[in-house]
Write a protein that holds these residues in place. Sequence first.
Motif, PDB file in Angstrom:
ATOM      1  N   ILE A  89      11.547  22.837  54.882  1.00  0.00           N
ATOM      2  CA  ILE A  89      12.672  23.291  55.437  1.00  0.00           C
ATOM      3  C   ILE A  89      13.154  24.433  54.983  1.00  0.00           C
ATOM      4  N   SER A  90      12.819  25.106  54.056  1.00  0.00           N
ATOM      5  CA  SER A  90      13.237  26.441  53.421  1.00  0.00           C
ATOM      6  C   SER A  90      12.490  27.418  54.511  1.00  0.00           C
ATOM      7  N   LYS A  91      11.445  27.232  54.690  1.00  0.00           N
ATOM      8  CA  LYS A  91      10.676  28.316  55.589  1.00  0.00           C
ATOM      9  C   LYS A  91      11.109  28.266  56.832  1.00  0.00           C
ATOM     10  N   ILE A  92      11.919  27.443  57.621  1.00  0.00           N
ATOM     11  CA  ILE A  92      12.223  27.370  58.982  1.00  0.00           C
ATOM     12  C   ILE A  92      13.296  28.665  59.125  1.00  0.00           C
ATOM     13  N   GLN A  93      13.453  29.486  59.875  1.00  0.00           N
ATOM     14  CA  GLN A  93      13.996  30.652  60.042  1.00  0.00           C
ATOM     15  C   GLN A  93      15.257  30.315  60.707  1.00  0.00           C
ATOM     16  N   ASN A  94      15.050  29.678  61.908  1.00  0.00           N
ATOM     17  CA  ASN A  94      16.266  29.454  63.013  1.00  0.00           C
ATOM     18  C   ASN A  94      17.031  28.280  62.610  1.00  0.00           C
ATOM     19  N   ASP A  95      18.396  28.611  62.387  1.00  0.00           N
ATOM     20  CA  ASP A  95      19.483  27.655  61.933  1.00  0.00           C
ATOM     21  C   ASP A  95      19.229  26.094  62.824  1.00  0.00           C
ATOM     22  N   ALA A  96      19.054  26.264  64.187  1.00  0.00           N
ATOM     23  CA  ALA A  96      18.950  24.936  64.927  1.00  0.00           C
ATOM     24  C   ALA A  96      17.870  24.107  64.460  1.00  0.00           C
ATOM     25  N   ASN A  97      16.732  24.871  64.106  1.00  0.00           N
ATOM     26  CA  ASN A  97      15.629  24.254  63.920  1.00  0.00           C
ATOM     27  C   ASN A  97      15.862  23.625  62.308  1.00  0.00           C
ATOM     28  N   LYS A  98      16.598  24.210  61.446  1.00  0.00           N
ATOM     29  CA  LYS A  98      17.153  23.673  60.395  1.00  0.00           C
ATOM     30  C   LYS A  98      17.716  22.382  60.339  1.00  0.00           C
ATOM     31  N   ILE A  99      18.748  22.495  61.330  1.00  0.00           N
ATOM     32  CA  ILE A  99      19.363  21.202  61.513  1.00  0.00           C
ATOM     33  C   ILE A  99      18.793  20.028  61.980  1.00  0.00           C
ATOM     34  N   ALA A 100      17.723  20.254  63.156  1.00  0.00           N
ATOM     35  CA  ALA A 100      16.877  19.389  63.731  1.00  0.00           C
ATOM     36  C   ALA A 100      16.053  18.862  62.662  1.00  0.00           C
ATOM     37  N   ALA A 101      15.361  19.661  61.724  1.00  0.00           N
ATOM     38  CA  ALA A 101      14.687  19.135  60.604  1.00  0.00           C
ATOM     39  C   ALA A 101      15.413  18.399  59.605  1.00  0.00           C
ATOM     40  N   LEU A 102      16.677  18.855  59.400  1.00  0.00           N
ATOM     41  CA  LEU A 102      17.474  17.953  58.246  1.00  0.00           C
ATOM     42  C   LEU A 102      17.721  16.743  59.004  1.00  0.00           C
ATOM     43  N   ILE A 103      17.977  16.467  60.169  1.00  0.00           N
ATOM     44  CA  ILE A 103      18.223  15.213  60.803  1.00  0.00           C
ATOM     45  C   ILE A 103      17.148  14.107  60.618  1.00  0.00           C
ATOM     46  N   TYR A 104      15.789  14.529  60.888  1.00  0.00           N
ATOM     47  CA  TYR A 104      14.722  14.023  60.805  1.00  0.00           C
ATOM     48  C   TYR A 104      14.319  13.558  59.362  1.00  0.00           C
ATOM     49  N   PHE A 105      14.740  14.660  58.307  1.00  0.00           N
ATOM     50  CA  PHE A 105      14.832  14.162  56.904  1.00  0.00           C
ATOM     51  C   PHE A 105      15.450  12.944  56.704  1.00  0.00           C
ATOM     52  N   TYR A 106      16.698  13.145  56.901  1.00  0.00           N
ATOM     53  CA  TYR A 106      17.605  11.959  56.598  1.00  0.00           C
ATOM     54  C   TYR A 106      17.206  10.732  57.355  1.00  0.00           C
ATOM     55  N   ILE A 107      16.783  10.723  58.743  1.00  0.00           N
ATOM     56  CA  ILE A 107      16.415   9.518  59.212  1.00  0.00           C
ATOM     57  C   ILE A 107      15.084   8.976  58.678  1.00  0.00           C
ATOM     58  N   PHE A 108      14.088   9.686  58.449  1.00  0.00           N
ATOM     59  CA  PHE A 108      12.927   9.373  57.724  1.00  0.00           C
ATOM     60  C   PHE A 108      13.126   8.901  56.148  1.00  0.00           C
ATOM     61  N   LEU A 109      13.954   9.330  55.563  1.00  0.00           N
ATOM     62  CA  LEU A 109      14.334   9.167  54.163  1.00  0.00           C
ATOM     63  C   LEU A 109      14.922   7.555  54.139  1.00  0.00           C
ATOM     64  N   THR A 110      15.906   7.216  55.263  1.00  0.00           N
ATOM     65  CA  THR A 110      16.208   6.100  55.411  1.00  0.00           C
ATOM     66  C   THR A 110      15.303   5.077  55.560  1.00  0.00           C
ATOM     67  N   THR A 111      14.360   5.445  56.339  1.00  0.00           N
ATOM     68  CA  THR A 111      13.109   4.545  56.874  1.00  0.00           C
ATOM     69  C   THR A 111      12.473   4.144  55.543  1.00  0.00           C
ATOM     70  N   ASP A 112      12.083   5.243  54.539  1.00  0.00           N
ATOM     71  CA  ASP A 112      11.413   5.145  53.605  1.00  0.00           C
ATOM     72  C   ASP A 112      12.181   4.092  52.532  1.00  0.00           C
ATOM     73  N   VAL A 113      13.322   4.255  52.422  1.00  0.00           N
ATOM     74  CA  VAL A 113      14.035   3.329  51.626  1.00  0.00           C
ATOM     75  C   VAL A 113      14.106   1.858  52.280  1.00  0.00           C
ATOM     76  N   ILE A 114      14.371   1.670  53.620  1.00  0.00           N
ATOM     77  CA  ILE A 114      14.086   0.393  54.226  1.00  0.00           C
ATOM     78  C   ILE A 114      12.801  -0.377  53.852  1.00  0.00           C
ATOM     79  N   MET A 115      11.875   0.637  54.056  1.00  0.00           N
ATOM     80  CA  MET A 115      10.421  -0.056  53.909  1.00  0.00           C
ATOM     81  C   MET A 115      10.027  -0.310  52.369  1.00  0.00           C
ATOM     82  N   ALA A 116      10.418   0.358  51.677  1.00  0.00           N
ATOM     83  CA  ALA A 116      10.098   0.166  50.177  1.00  0.00           C
ATOM     84  C   ALA A 116      11.040  -0.966  49.747  1.00  0.00           C
ATOM     85  N   SER A 117      12.286  -1.230  50.412  1.00  0.00           N
ATOM     86  CA  SER A 117      13.230  -2.471  49.837  1.00  0.00           C
ATOM     87  C   SER A 117      12.461  -3.547  50.308  1.00  0.00           C
TER      88      SER A 117
END
Length: 124
Positions: A89-117
């Motif tokens: 995420i730190s390599k992404i230059q555009n702020d809009a793309n960083k926000i989109a990447a962070l949204i995916y990050f949080y969604i898949f982080l939640t998915t990882d936690v649910i699958m592990a649980s």
Amino acid sequence: MRIKKNNVFLLYLVVSLVIYGVSIFFNTVFNFNKNDYFVSINSTFPFFALSSLVMLILHVIIYQKNKDQLGYAFLITLTIKLTISYFYISKIQNDANKIAALIYFYIFLTTDVIMASLLLNKKE
């Protein structure tokens, strides 16, 4: 909720496809600038989806070998994924793309936690 081995992968596939479908829907409905957001979706979604799939595969393998160590393995793999995601995420230059990447990050982080649980609470 009782989950079998193959059902965890099927559940992950369905969740990933729903996430991708919703993101394409929002881009279409709200007419986001295709140059900014669509490129981010096409490059960021596979990164987070594949990293979560690798984590899920590792967790299933560890669960089959020694289910008592799954919690520790989850913490280790999650820390590795967080570190790699930070540099990605730190390599992404555009702020809009960083926000989109962070949204995916949080969604898949939640998915990882649910699958592990689901794996940790699985009854044999």
